[in-house]
Design an enzyme around this catalytic site. Structure first.
Site, PDB file in Angstrom:
ATOM      1  N   GLN A  20      17.757  12.326  20.360  1.00 23.37           N
ATOM      2  CA  GLN A  20      18.802  13.022  19.609  1.00 23.37           C
ATOM      3  C   GLN A  20      18.671  12.859  18.092  1.00 23.37           C
ATOM      4  O   GLN A  20      19.245  13.637  17.339  1.00 23.37           O
ATOM      5  CB  GLN A  20      20.173  12.543  20.071  1.00 23.37           C
ATOM      6  CG  GLN A  20      20.471  12.908  21.512  1.00 23.37           C
ATOM      7  CD  GLN A  20      21.856  12.468  21.970  1.00 23.37           C
ATOM      8  OE1 GLN A  20      22.024  11.332  22.401  1.00 23.37           O
ATOM      9  NE2 GLN A  20      22.854  13.328  21.865  1.00 23.37           N
ATOM     10  N   ARG A  77      23.591   0.243  18.715  1.00 20.24           N
ATOM     11  CA  ARG A  77      22.938   0.585  19.983  1.00 20.24           C
ATOM     12  C   ARG A  77      22.023   1.792  19.768  1.00 20.24           C
ATOM     13  O   ARG A  77      22.489   2.835  19.317  1.00 20.24           O
ATOM     14  CB  ARG A  77      24.005   0.912  21.033  1.00 20.24           C
ATOM     15  CG  ARG A  77      23.418   1.434  22.320  1.00 20.24           C
ATOM     16  CD  ARG A  77      24.456   1.804  23.380  1.00 20.24           C
ATOM     17  NE  ARG A  77      23.744   2.348  24.510  1.00 20.24           N
ATOM     18  CZ  ARG A  77      24.010   3.501  25.122  1.00 20.24           C
ATOM     19  NH1 ARG A  77      25.039   4.242  24.748  1.00 20.24           N
ATOM     20  NH2 ARG A  77      23.272   3.911  26.119  1.00 20.24           N
ATOM     21  N   HIS A 123      16.980   6.595  27.698  1.00 15.92           N
ATOM     22  CA  HIS A 123      18.051   7.561  27.442  1.00 15.92           C
ATOM     23  C   HIS A 123      17.478   8.966  27.678  1.00 15.92           C
ATOM     24  O   HIS A 123      17.357   9.769  26.762  1.00 15.92           O
ATOM     25  CB  HIS A 123      18.599   7.389  26.029  1.00 15.92           C
ATOM     26  CG  HIS A 123      19.987   7.921  25.831  1.00 15.92           C
ATOM     27  ND1 HIS A 123      21.045   7.158  25.376  1.00 15.92           N
ATOM     28  CD2 HIS A 123      20.509   9.152  26.032  1.00 15.92           C
ATOM     29  CE1 HIS A 123      22.141   7.900  25.299  1.00 15.92           C
ATOM     30  NE2 HIS A 123      21.844   9.125  25.681  1.00 15.92           N
ATOM     31  N   ASN A 169      20.634   4.707  30.499  1.00 16.21           N
ATOM     32  CA  ASN A 169      21.850   5.366  30.044  1.00 16.21           C
ATOM     33  C   ASN A 169      22.238   6.463  31.026  1.00 16.21           C
ATOM     34  O   ASN A 169      21.446   7.365  31.298  1.00 16.21           O
ATOM     35  CB  ASN A 169      21.626   6.018  28.681  1.00 16.21           C
ATOM     36  CG  ASN A 169      22.882   6.734  28.197  1.00 16.21           C
ATOM     37  OD1 ASN A 169      23.858   6.090  27.829  1.00 16.21           O
ATOM     38  ND2 ASN A 169      22.871   8.066  28.225  1.00 16.21           N
ATOM     39  N   GLU A 170      23.435   6.366  31.569  1.00 21.28           N
ATOM     40  CA  GLU A 170      24.010   7.429  32.388  1.00 21.28           C
ATOM     41  C   GLU A 170      23.045   7.999  33.429  1.00 21.28           C
ATOM     42  O   GLU A 170      22.670   9.189  33.359  1.00 21.28           O
ATOM     43  CB  GLU A 170      24.543   8.548  31.491  1.00 21.28           C
ATOM     44  CG  GLU A 170      25.569   8.067  30.500  1.00 21.28           C
ATOM     45  CD  GLU A 170      26.233   9.194  29.729  1.00 21.28           C
ATOM     46  OE1 GLU A 170      25.884  10.360  29.943  1.00 21.28           O
ATOM     47  OE2 GLU A 170      27.125   8.897  28.917  1.00 21.28           O
ATOM     48  N   ASN A 312      30.307   4.332  29.203  1.00 19.57           N
ATOM     49  CA  ASN A 312      30.390   5.473  28.282  1.00 19.57           C
ATOM     50  C   ASN A 312      31.605   6.271  28.712  1.00 19.57           C
ATOM     51  O   ASN A 312      31.654   6.768  29.845  1.00 19.57           O
ATOM     52  CB  ASN A 312      29.145   6.342  28.381  1.00 19.57           C
ATOM     53  CG  ASN A 312      27.909   5.630  27.846  1.00 19.57           C
ATOM     54  OD1 ASN A 312      27.989   4.517  27.327  1.00 19.57           O
ATOM     55  ND2 ASN A 312      26.757   6.278  27.975  1.00 19.57           N
ATOM     56  N   TYR A 314      34.490   9.285  27.612  1.00 16.20           N
ATOM     57  CA  TYR A 314      34.918  10.344  26.690  1.00 16.20           C
ATOM     58  C   TYR A 314      36.239  10.975  27.077  1.00 16.20           C
ATOM     59  O   TYR A 314      37.079  11.259  26.232  1.00 16.20           O
ATOM     60  CB  TYR A 314      33.840  11.440  26.624  1.00 16.20           C
ATOM     61  CG  TYR A 314      32.598  10.964  25.916  1.00 16.20           C
ATOM     62  CD1 TYR A 314      32.494  11.034  24.536  1.00 16.20           C
ATOM     63  CD2 TYR A 314      31.541  10.403  26.626  1.00 16.20           C
ATOM     64  CE1 TYR A 314      31.366  10.571  23.876  1.00 16.20           C
ATOM     65  CE2 TYR A 314      30.407   9.932  25.962  1.00 16.20           C
ATOM     66  CZ  TYR A 314      30.333  10.023  24.592  1.00 16.20           C
ATOM     67  OH  TYR A 314      29.222   9.551  23.934  1.00 16.20           O
ATOM     68  N   GLU A 382      29.690   3.868  24.599  1.00 15.57           N
ATOM     69  CA  GLU A 382      29.872   5.158  23.901  1.00 15.57           C
ATOM     70  C   GLU A 382      31.325   5.579  24.019  1.00 15.57           C
ATOM     71  O   GLU A 382      31.919   5.465  25.099  1.00 15.57           O
ATOM     72  CB  GLU A 382      29.033   6.287  24.529  1.00 15.57           C
ATOM     73  CG  GLU A 382      27.566   6.196  24.253  1.00 15.57           C
ATOM     74  CD  GLU A 382      26.770   7.337  24.885  1.00 15.57           C
ATOM     75  OE1 GLU A 382      27.348   8.415  25.139  1.00 15.57           O
ATOM     76  OE2 GLU A 382      25.578   7.120  25.123  1.00 15.57           O
ATOM     77  N   TRP A 439      21.859  17.648  23.018  1.00 18.12           N
ATOM     78  CA  TRP A 439      21.134  18.074  24.213  1.00 18.12           C
ATOM     79  C   TRP A 439      21.180  19.600  24.379  1.00 18.12           C
ATOM     80  O   TRP A 439      20.894  20.314  23.434  1.00 18.12           O
ATOM     81  CB  TRP A 439      21.686  17.331  25.446  1.00 18.12           C
ATOM     82  CG  TRP A 439      21.664  15.838  25.251  1.00 18.12           C
ATOM     83  CD1 TRP A 439      22.749  15.016  25.051  1.00 18.12           C
ATOM     84  CD2 TRP A 439      20.513  14.965  25.184  1.00 18.12           C
ATOM     85  NE1 TRP A 439      22.331  13.700  24.895  1.00 18.12           N
ATOM     86  CE2 TRP A 439      20.979  13.645  24.983  1.00 18.12           C
ATOM     87  CE3 TRP A 439      19.130  15.160  25.306  1.00 18.12           C
ATOM     88  CZ2 TRP A 439      20.114  12.538  24.882  1.00 18.12           C
ATOM     89  CZ3 TRP A 439      18.266  14.062  25.217  1.00 18.12           C
ATOM     90  CH2 TRP A 439      18.768  12.778  25.005  1.00 18.12           C
TER      91      TRP A 439
HETATM   92  C1  GCO Z   1      25.688  10.278  26.741  1.00 16.40           C
HETATM   93  C2  GCO Z   1      25.064  11.006  25.992  1.00 16.40           C
HETATM   94  C3  GCO Z   1      25.126  11.234  24.576  1.00 16.40           C
HETATM   95  C4  GCO Z   1      25.899  12.458  24.235  1.00 16.40           C
HETATM   96  C5  GCO Z   1      27.350  12.127  24.212  1.00 16.40           C
HETATM   97  C6  GCO Z   1      28.233  13.253  23.820  1.00 16.40           C
HETATM   98  O1  GCO Z   1      25.152   9.159  26.891  1.00 16.40           O
HETATM   99  O2  GCO Z   1      26.645  10.799  27.264  1.00 16.40           O
HETATM  100  O3  GCO Z   1      24.136  10.049  26.043  1.00 16.40           O
HETATM  101  O4  GCO Z   1      23.785  11.310  24.330  1.00 16.40           O
HETATM  102  O5  GCO Z   1      25.481  12.937  23.032  1.00 16.40           O
HETATM  103  O6  GCO Z   1      27.746  11.736  25.478  1.00 16.40           O
HETATM  104  O7  GCO Z   1      28.186  14.250  24.780  1.00 16.40           O
END
Ligand code: GCO
Length: 477
Positions: A20, A77, A123, A169-170, A312, A314, A382, A439
């Site tokens: 990114q 990170r 990632h 990651n995820e 992570n 959101y 995150e 992404w």
């Molecule tokens: C994640 C993503 C990030 C995104 C972020 C926002 O780990 O979810 O790694 O790279 O940019 O989540 O959508």
């Protein structure tokens, strides 16, 4: 100090990921990764954007770390690009010393500023060569061995200075977006015409197992050969929204909410944190399309207990039961996801992307649930958002970001409340240090606390960047 206050050693800083931000995709001996191919083969898949230049962090990291210092961060990170370390990816392929050198300079530059590096090993940027050679994440047997070798190289070369490792990651996004919806690299799907023909009914579940076993091998390698001398910690970052029933009086919706979280979080967390099989709800719906673990693999899971749970987070949603039997291509637990409940109440305030609403109360519940189920210290690896309309704003407008500041405030308060509920939360990384390549959404969504001008590559701190240290300090009293 009140019960909800953050401890004085609460870790905090900002997060990024290699593809990114780095750019310089053809420099320093880097091999291609699946995102290079995904963006270039069919540019409409990523709104014509790609990581060729991105934020040019490869050349500008000193400037970026000056910003980290200015923002008061204690930790940072970032992810290492596998294909900079082993351009062809495999366990018998050569190590690229230029790539090692790049991350050495980067790590030393952080340490000179007193900033602790938190390193993500993966990632989403699998070396393209491994995808071509044997199907990449679809080859459970091969990929886990190659990932272990890559992880070992990183511990050997950086572990004297890096004390916090995040294996993956995820993994959910890698498996589902990469192999079901096809919205992410490598873009395989049986339902998406822009994609390579994949088998959505099977591939995500195979890839899930490959990711779990790769994580497990990387942890075992650390435990066996590095932990004693290096004394670091190792964990994994899982994403996952919190779900509430769409109709709070309906038991089917309550089950749907739980099932949705099991399909998202339990899929990885039950094997990884509990050394148990996948959640029963997954086995029930997917039958033997879901791979199983052998006795030997269960023993490996048990030997690979992580030190922490990287979360992570959101947003959250409401879950509505779909009732009828799940189609074979369903990957969500046969659940409809909604942003309002039966009474029309919204889950939270709208941000600058359609999928993200601010729901700190549900974050608190999520933290409490994850603590109850997995009983590990949680690091928020995150959390962040773009402000409403930010993708269309000028720099001057974007750097004035009260919505983002409020989001951080509310989510830090939720952490305080979850700590009162008994959850152990030990750190917080805001996503992201700077606006970057989002992404498949290209450069539109701006998640950064720093404004990136993609023409000039100039960085400008947003107000929230400068105020977040005050938010943390206030809560440490
Ligand atoms: C994640 C993503 C990030 C995104 C972020 C926002 O780990 O979810 O790694 O790279 O940019 O989540 O959508």
């Amino acid at each position: 100090m009140t019960a909800s206050a953050l401890p004085s050693d609460f870790e905090w800083g900002f997060a990024t990921a290699a593809y990114q931000i780095e750019g310089a995709v053809d420099e320093g001996g880097r091999g291609k990764c699946i995102w290079d191919t995904f963006c270039h083969l069919e540019p409409s898949r990523t709104k014509n954007a790609n990581g060729d230049v991105a934020c040019d962090h490869y050349h500008k990291f000193e400037e970026d770390f000056d910003l980290l210092s200015k923002y008061g961060a204690g930790a940072y990170r970032f992810s290492i690009a596998w294909s900079r370390i082993v351009p062809l990816g495999g366990r018998n392929d050569p190590i690229n010393e230029e790539g090692i050198e790049f991350y050495n300079r980067l790590i030393d530059s952080l340490l000179r500023r007193g900033i602790r590096p938190w390193v993500t090993l993966y990632h989403w940027d699998l070396p393209q060569a491994l995808h071509d050679r044997y199907g990449g994440w679809l080859n459970v047997h091969e990929v886990q061995k190659d990932f272990e070798r890559y992880a070992r190289v990183c511990y050997e070369r950086f572990g004297d200075r890096v004390k916090n490792w995040i294996t993956l990651n995820e993994p959910w996004i890698q498996a589902i977006y990469g192999y079901a919806t096809g919205g992410n690299a490598p873009g395989r799907s049986s339902t998406n015409p822009l994609c390579d023909e994949g088998d959505t009914t099977r591939e995500p579940w195979i890839v899930g197992k490959a990711l779990i076993m790769s994580h497990v091998r990387a942890v075992i390698a650390y435990n066996q050969d590095f932990r004693k001398d290096q004394g670091g910690t190792i964990g994994i970052s899982l994403n996952g929204d919190y779900y509430e029933p769409w109709d709070s009086t309906n038991t089917q919706d309550a089950e749907a909410a739980e099932r949705r979280m099991e399909f998202h979080i339990g899929w990885f967390a039950n094997p990884i944190f509990l050394a148990k099989d996948y959640p029963a709800s997954m086995r029930k719906q997917l039958g033997n399309r879901l791979p199983s673990f052998s006795e030997e693999e269960f023993a490996m899971l048990a030997a690979a207990e992580p030190d922490f749970y990287g979360m992570n987070y959101y947003t959250s949603q409401f879950a509505k039961s779909k009732g009828e039997e799940a189609p074979e291509t369903d990957v969500l637990g046969n659940v409809e996801e909604l942003q309002s409940n039966k009474d029309g109440e919204s889950v939270g305030a709208e941000s600058g992307v359609h999928w993200l609403r601010s729901c700190p109360e549900m974050f608190r519940k999520h933290l409490t649930r994850v603590h109850r189920l997995y009983k590990k210290p949680i690091y928020i690896t995150e959390n962040g958002c773009p402000c409403p309309g930010e993708d269309k704003m000028t720099k001057e407008e974007s750097i004035n970001d009260p919505f983002r500041l409020q989001y951080f405030k509310d989510h830090l308060d939720a952490i305080g409340k979850a700590r009162q509920d008994g959850a152990v939360i030990s750190g917080y990384f805001a996503w992201s240090l700077m606006d970057n390549l989002e992404w498949s959404d290209g450069f539109g969504p701006r998640f950064g606390v720093t404004y990136t001008d993609y023409e000039t590559l100039e960085r400008t701190p947003k107000k929230s960047a400068l105020l977040i240290q005050e938010l943390i300090a206030e809560r440490q009293k």
